[in-house]
Design an enzyme around this catalytic site. Structure first.
Site, PDB file in Angstrom:
ATOM      1  N   ASP A 185      58.828  54.194  26.359  1.00 46.15           N
ATOM      2  CA  ASP A 185      59.099  53.035  25.497  1.00 46.15           C
ATOM      3  C   ASP A 185      58.058  52.943  24.379  1.00 46.15           C
ATOM      4  O   ASP A 185      58.213  52.149  23.453  1.00 46.15           O
ATOM      5  CB  ASP A 185      59.058  51.737  26.327  1.00 46.15           C
ATOM      6  CG  ASP A 185      60.444  51.143  26.524  1.00 46.15           C
ATOM      7  OD1 ASP A 185      61.363  51.524  25.769  1.00 46.15           O
ATOM      8  OD2 ASP A 185      60.606  50.296  27.418  1.00 46.15           O
ATOM      9  N   LYS A 230      71.401  52.181  29.389  1.00 43.45           N
ATOM     10  CA  LYS A 230      70.425  53.283  29.367  1.00 43.45           C
ATOM     11  C   LYS A 230      70.705  54.270  30.507  1.00 43.45           C
ATOM     12  O   LYS A 230      70.697  55.483  30.316  1.00 43.45           O
ATOM     13  CB  LYS A 230      68.999  52.718  29.480  1.00 43.45           C
ATOM     14  CG  LYS A 230      68.565  51.984  28.208  1.00 43.45           C
ATOM     15  CD  LYS A 230      67.299  51.160  28.388  1.00 43.45           C
ATOM     16  CE  LYS A 230      67.038  50.312  27.145  1.00 43.45           C
ATOM     17  NZ  LYS A 230      65.902  49.382  27.284  1.00 43.45           N
ATOM     18  N   GLN A 281      61.951  47.025  31.848  1.00 38.78           N
ATOM     19  CA  GLN A 281      62.748  46.260  30.891  1.00 38.78           C
ATOM     20  C   GLN A 281      62.102  44.898  30.623  1.00 38.78           C
ATOM     21  O   GLN A 281      61.761  44.163  31.544  1.00 38.78           O
ATOM     22  CB  GLN A 281      64.181  46.075  31.443  1.00 38.78           C
ATOM     23  CG  GLN A 281      65.137  45.383  30.494  1.00 38.78           C
ATOM     24  CD  GLN A 281      65.455  46.195  29.232  1.00 38.78           C
ATOM     25  OE1 GLN A 281      65.602  47.414  29.284  1.00 38.78           O
ATOM     26  NE2 GLN A 281      65.542  45.522  28.098  1.00 38.78           N
TER      27      GLN A 281
END
Ligand code: NAP
Length: 296
Positions: free
Chosen positions: A125, A58, A102
């Site tokens: 997200d 990412k 994450q």
């Protein structure tokens, strides 16, 4: 009798590269006009190999298209309170437009608390309940990256979804659940009749055999076999399982939830693993970050 169809690969790698190129062009325009360069931050807790790979990918993708990126790493021993304080700090950091924590997190940290701590405006997200709710209501929001990537893949390959039977296997909050909502929404892609299968579903094959579109997200290597799909189906394989493979330098290979060799010949379209859904997830996160920067 089964008739073999010639399937087309849904090339997530190529499609995500196309999206990244489009984003890079947009960043260049923003930069030339003196606008705000999108800035994504990632929080990585612990040293799980797969999480590290995803986060690094990412960060690298951000750099490649001209976004700013920051990475905050913490040991798996970090206390929940300390992580929540960091999230609060990032919520208030005006130089950042979006950030991700994450997953998975260590067992002593409540993931739901973490998802709810991220400000909905920076939740690229799309995990915050407010954003999940907006998605369900078809309102503008951040759609979580993996389902958003799948929707874009269907869109860019002009796959008709309206009126189709879609089976989603898996109901996790990050993949299966939002995916099933997106496919059922009054939208394009969408307008499917959706069946959600999970670990308590009896005889999944009965449902998948009737599906025009099968989205498989359970995390069980090669679960979907050739006898479970009908001819001409569109199959989207979300699964990523590391399987030991001594012939590989890494010592493992990535296997999807679909037994590709059996299923692909029956399909009209199918995603490969790797190179299907995975790269689309990153491209979608970048799209969400640009959207966050534009509305900041
Ligand atoms: P998860 O949180 O473990 O959820 C798995 C889901 O599958 C659950 O809803 C579970 O049912 C269901 N399930 C488990 N075993 C089943 C069975 N035998 N039959 C039917 N349903 C079953 O997993 P996830 O986070 O959604 O991830 C799924 C897979 O996608 C994993 O391989 C993951 O690595 C991969 N993934 C890939 C990407 C990408 O970018 N390509 C992104 C995210 C995840 P219950 O609800 O009843 O427990």
């Amino acid at each position: 009798m089964t008739t073999e169809t010639t399937y087309q690969l849904l090339d997530g790698k190529q499609t995500s590269n196309d999206i990244k190129e489009e984003l890079a062009i947009e960043v260049e325009k923003i930069s030339k006009s003196g606008g705000t360069i999108p800035h994504l931050a990632a929080v990585l807790v612990g040293d799980d190999g797969a999480s590290e790979t995803y986060v690094n990918a990412k960060v690298k993708a951000c750099e490649k298209i001209g976004f700013k990126s920051s990475l905050y790493r913490y040991p798996s021993s970090i206390a929940e309170d300390a992580l929540l304080s960091k999230i609060e700090e990032l919520n208030n950091d005006d130089s950042l437009h979006g950030f991700i924590v994450q997953l998975p997190l260590p067992d002593h940290i409540d993931e739901q608390k973490v998802k709810e701590a991220v400000s909905p405006e920076k939740d690229v997200d799309g995990f915050h309940p407010e954003n999940v709710g907006k998605m369900a209501l078809n309102l503008p929001t951040f759609i979580s990256a993996t389902p958003y990537g799948i929707v874009q893949l269907l869109e860019r390959y002009s796959i008709e979804t309206s009126g189709k039977n879609c089976v989603v296997i898996g109901r996790s909050h990050i993949v299966g659940l939002p995916m099933s909502i997106l496919m059922a929404r009054k939208a394009k892609p969408g307008n499917c009749t959706v069946t959600v299968c999970h670990s308590r579903t009896q005889n999944i094959k009965e449902f998948t055999l009737n599906a025009d579109i099968v989205i498989v997200a359970l995390g069980s290597a090669e679960f979907l076999t050739g006898d479970m799909v009908k001819d001409g189906a569109v199959v989207i394989d979300v699964g990523i399982t590391r399987v030991k493979d001594d012939s590989k330098k890494s010592g493992y290979r990535l296997v999807g939830d679909v037994k590709f060799d059996e299923v692909a010949p029956k399909c009209s379209y199918i995603t490969p693993v790797p190179g299907g859904v995975g790269p689309m997830t990153i491209a979608s996160l970048l799209k969400n970050t640009l959207q966050a920067a534009k509305s900041s």
